[in-house]
Design a protein around this motif. Structure first.
Motif, short mmCIF file in Angstrom:
data_model
loop_
_atom_site.label_atom_id
_atom_site.label_comp_id
_atom_site.label_asym_id
_atom_site.label_seq_id
_atom_site.Cartn_x
_atom_site.Cartn_y
_atom_site.Cartn_z
N GLY A 114 -5.95 -6.63 10.47
CA GLY A 114 -5.22 -7.64 10.98
C GLY A 114 -3.68 -7.60 10.31
N PHE A 115 -3.72 -6.75 9.15
CA PHE A 115 -2.37 -6.57 8.41
C PHE A 115 -1.35 -5.80 9.20
N GLU A 116 -0.04 -6.33 9.24
CA GLU A 116 1.03 -5.43 9.84
C GLU A 116 2.03 -5.09 8.85
N ILE A 117 2.66 -3.94 9.15
CA ILE A 117 3.94 -3.61 8.43
C ILE A 117 4.86 -4.19 8.42
N VAL A 118 5.62 -4.82 7.39
CA VAL A 118 7.01 -5.57 7.55
C VAL A 118 7.94 -5.05 6.76
N VAL A 159 0.87 -1.19 -0.25
CA VAL A 159 -0.01 0.00 -0.02
C VAL A 159 0.86 1.34 0.02
N ASN A 160 0.51 2.39 -0.91
CA ASN A 160 1.29 3.48 -0.85
C ASN A 160 1.28 4.01 0.19
N ARG A 161 2.52 4.51 0.82
CA ARG A 161 2.63 4.93 2.25
C ARG A 161 1.79 6.46 2.70
N ASP A 162 1.47 6.81 1.38
CA ASP A 162 0.47 8.14 1.68
C ASP A 162 -0.93 7.90 1.67
N ASN A 163 -1.35 6.54 1.61
CA ASN A 163 -2.69 6.04 1.52
C ASN A 163 -2.96 5.81 2.73
N THR A 164 -3.28 6.73 3.65
CA THR A 164 -3.58 6.72 5.24
C THR A 164 -4.90 5.75 5.36
N ASP A 196 10.82 1.09 -1.56
CA ASP A 196 10.65 2.03 -2.78
C ASP A 196 11.15 1.56 -4.00
N THR A 197 10.09 1.01 -4.85
CA THR A 197 10.31 0.49 -5.86
C THR A 197 10.11 1.02 -7.25
N PRO A 198 11.46 0.95 -8.12
CA PRO A 198 11.48 1.78 -9.33
C PRO A 198 10.34 1.20 -10.07
N PHE A 199 9.74 2.16 -10.63
CA PHE A 199 8.61 2.11 -11.67
C PHE A 199 8.46 3.13 -12.81
N GLY A 200 9.37 2.89 -13.71
CA GLY A 200 9.67 3.71 -14.78
C GLY A 200 10.36 4.89 -14.33
N GLU A 201 10.29 5.98 -14.46
CA GLU A 201 10.78 7.29 -14.08
C GLU A 201 10.40 7.42 -12.56
N TYR A 202 9.67 6.93 -11.91
CA TYR A 202 9.27 7.09 -10.51
C TYR A 202 9.58 5.85 -9.60
N PHE A 203 9.24 6.16 -8.29
CA PHE A 203 9.14 4.98 -7.31
C PHE A 203 7.71 4.83 -6.76
N LEU A 204 7.74 3.44 -6.38
CA LEU A 204 6.33 3.35 -5.80
C LEU A 204 6.93 3.38 -4.11
N ASN A 205 6.45 4.14 -3.44
CA ASN A 205 6.92 4.43 -2.02
C ASN A 205 5.75 3.63 -1.27
N ASP A 206 5.82 2.00 -0.87
CA ASP A 206 4.99 1.37 -0.14
C ASP A 206 5.34 0.95 0.96
N TYR A 207 4.33 0.55 1.81
CA TYR A 207 4.56 -0.27 2.99
C TYR A 207 4.06 -1.52 2.56
N TRP A 208 4.76 -2.72 2.82
CA TRP A 208 4.76 -4.02 2.43
C TRP A 208 3.98 -4.74 3.72
N MET A 209 2.93 -5.25 3.78
CA MET A 209 2.23 -5.78 4.85
C MET A 209 2.01 -7.27 4.56
N ILE A 210 1.80 -8.09 5.90
CA ILE A 210 1.26 -9.25 5.64
C ILE A 210 0.09 -9.48 6.99
N LYS A 211 -0.73 -10.26 6.73
CA LYS A 211 -1.47 -11.07 7.70
C LYS A 211 -1.42 -12.20 7.64
N LYS A 212 -1.17 -12.63 8.98
CA LYS A 212 -1.10 -14.13 9.17
C LYS A 212 -2.52 -14.79 9.59
N LEU A 213 -2.59 -16.02 8.72
CA LEU A 213 -4.14 -16.65 8.70
C LEU A 213 -4.24 -17.81 9.78
#
Length: 79
Positions: free
Chosen positions: A54-58, A39-44, A62-79
């Motif tokens: 129940g998702f947690e930031i893990v 999820v984008n870090r600005d998408n509060t 900052d993933t390159p995407f063309g000329e830009y970067f995707l500034n994301d949190y990577w999250m996991i929910k344990k089932l």
């Protein structure tokens, strides 16, 4: 799934909860123990919802995407 969006007019109706419950059911039926998302870090708004589900930031990514970067949190929910 790559992206998931809801129209503003459909917010607050429990649709995202229904979708994530379905994702969990499918994942469990295939023997998976976690759900992953980015999820984008600005998408509060989305971040708050994912944490309520129940998702947690893990990781911070900052993933390159063309000329830009995707500034994301990577999250996991344990089932």
């Amino acid at each position: 799934m790559s992206n998931l969006y809801f129209l503003a007019s459909s917010r607050g109706q429990g649709l995202s909860r229904q979708v994530f419950e379905r994702f969990e059911k499918i994942a469990k039926s295939h023997g998976k123990s976690q759900l992953h998302l980015h999820v984008n870090r600005d998408n509060t708004r989305a971040l708050t919802i994912y944490q309520l589900y129940g998702f947690e930031i893990v990781q911070v990514g900052d993933t390159p995407f063309g000329e830009y970067f995707l500034n994301d949190y990577w999250m996991i929910k344990k089932l």
